[in-house]
Design a protein around this motif. Structure first.
Motif, short mmCIF file in Angstrom:
data_model
loop_
_atom_site.label_atom_id
_atom_site.label_comp_id
_atom_site.label_asym_id
_atom_site.label_seq_id
_atom_site.Cartn_x
_atom_site.Cartn_y
_atom_site.Cartn_z
N THR A 141 19.27 -0.51 -32.32
CA THR A 141 19.27 0.31 -33.54
C THR A 141 20.03 -0.40 -34.66
O THR A 141 19.57 -0.44 -35.81
CB THR A 141 19.89 1.69 -33.24
N ARG B 262 19.16 0.30 -38.89
CA ARG B 262 19.24 1.76 -39.06
C ARG B 262 20.62 2.20 -39.54
O ARG B 262 20.74 3.07 -40.39
CB ARG B 262 18.91 2.45 -37.73
N TRP B 263 21.69 1.60 -39.00
CA TRP B 263 23.04 2.01 -39.39
C TRP B 263 23.31 1.63 -40.84
O TRP B 263 23.90 2.39 -41.61
CB TRP B 263 24.06 1.36 -38.44
N GLN C 185 21.35 1.51 -43.19
CA GLN C 185 20.60 2.36 -44.10
C GLN C 185 21.00 3.83 -44.03
O GLN C 185 20.47 4.66 -44.76
CB GLN C 185 19.10 2.23 -43.79
N ALA C 186 21.96 4.14 -43.15
CA ALA C 186 22.32 5.55 -42.93
C ALA C 186 23.06 6.13 -44.12
O ALA C 186 23.72 5.42 -44.89
CB ALA C 186 23.19 5.66 -41.67
N LEU D 288 25.27 7.60 -36.41
CA LEU D 288 23.89 7.98 -36.13
C LEU D 288 23.84 8.83 -34.86
O LEU D 288 24.76 8.81 -34.05
CB LEU D 288 23.03 6.73 -35.93
N ASP E 190 20.70 8.85 -32.99
CA ASP E 190 19.37 8.51 -32.51
C ASP E 190 19.22 8.61 -31.00
O ASP E 190 18.16 8.97 -30.50
CB ASP E 190 19.02 7.07 -32.93
#
Length: 318
Positions: A121, A126-127, A129-130, A135, A137
């Protein structure tokens, strides 16, 4: 004079001292099955690890008096053939009582906390863009308060029990599958399958334990359960395991052993698609191989040989 032949010296990375009695010593880095009989001609003591000693090989070695197995498992030796000949077979015990349980818990922690999924991830961005600091997920489960089933009651199983209790787990020692009487401190095998959040295997591979965990057993486990195998590959039906992982019969598995080692090309347990699953971890039979453990194994190996020559054989399995 004893003639000692070590068939697979490269199978351990340790200082192997020479026995304290008069002898000749011959060693080979590795030995193929077809080379065993030729290389052991004239040997009174054979040191083996994975090189097989079937009945025909035992019968073709008239000088052989002892087989020193440089491992705990002895399924590569035809024990009945050795008994008929009066050949002593000794194995190694207790040397991995810390390192294998630690590997078991490394696998349990990685799976229960979804470490590989989280790593992917972060790698995927993903992180970064958090919109908040963390997160959600992938689910994370604690070992504390979970139920751990341990199959096998030797030093390795006992080591896993000890660590499980230290983590605050409820630990169930599994009784043998076909037992008619449940020993004090043990739980029926079927109950362990049904109740455990994680099951760790520590029994030897015998005809009675081959495919001990098959499709029926995997389906009897919780869908949220984890299966850990650092014992022997044949204890688990690998085809059933692969189906269980792909279809979600269980939550995940951590294995250090498979049926063919090293695995040939095309072996289903090293299929790239299977290895890419975040809920499956396969390590290459290394749970036993911390440097302190390997040195303890090497020391015990020579202790076994010296005890045999002194007339007081130890760790005898045949």
């Amino acid at each position: 004079m004893q003639r000692i032949v070590y068939l697979e010296r490269e199978s351990i990375v340790a200082d192997v001292r020479r026995p304290a009695f008069e002898h000749t010593w011959v060693e080979y880095p590795k030995t193929a099955p077809g080379e065993v009989v030729e290389r052991l001609q004239g040997a009174t003591i054979a040191i083996v690890n994975k090189a097989p000693l079937p009945a025909f090989a035992v019968d073709a070695l008239p000088a052989l008096k002892m087989v020193a197995v440089a491992a705990t498992g002895t399924n590569i030796v035809d024990l009945e053939a050795c008994r008929r000949r009066g050949i002593v077979v000794s194995n190694i015990r207790g040397y991995a009582a810390q390192t294998i349980p630690e590997h078991v818990f490394a696998l349990l922690l990685a799976l229960s906390r979804n470490l590989f999924a989280w790593r992917e991830t972060v790698a995927a961005g993903r992180w970064q863009q958090a919109e908040q600091f963390c997160l959600f997920d992938h689910p994370i489960r604690d070992l504390h308060g979970a139920t751990l089933g341990v199959v096998g009651s030797g030093s390795l199983g006992s080591g896993v029990v000890r660590l499980g209790e230290a983590f605050g787990m409820r630990v169930l020692r599994a009784e043998q599958r076909d037992a008619t009487v449940v020993r004090p401190g043990y739980t029926p095998f079927a109950e362990v399958l049904a109740e455990a959040d994680a099951i760790s295997l520590h029994c030897p591979l015998t005809e009675s334990t081959r495919h001990l965990i098959g499709a029926a057993e995997l389906r009897a486990m919780k869908r949220s359960a984890l299966l850990i195998n650092t014992a022997r590959g044949g204890i688990v039906d690998e085809a059933a395991l692969i189906q269980a992982l792909r279809e979600g019969w269980i939550a995940g598995a951590g294995f250090d052993v498979i049926t063919a080692e090293p695995p040939p090309a095309g072996h289903p347990m090293v299929d790239p698609a299977l290895l890419a699953l975040p809920n499956f971890i396969l390590t290459p039979h290394v749970a036993w191989s911390s440097r302190p453990a390997i040195q303890a194994l090497a020391d015990q190996l020579i202790d076994n040989i010296e005890a045999f020559v002194a007339g007081t054989p130890r760790n005898v399995v045949a």
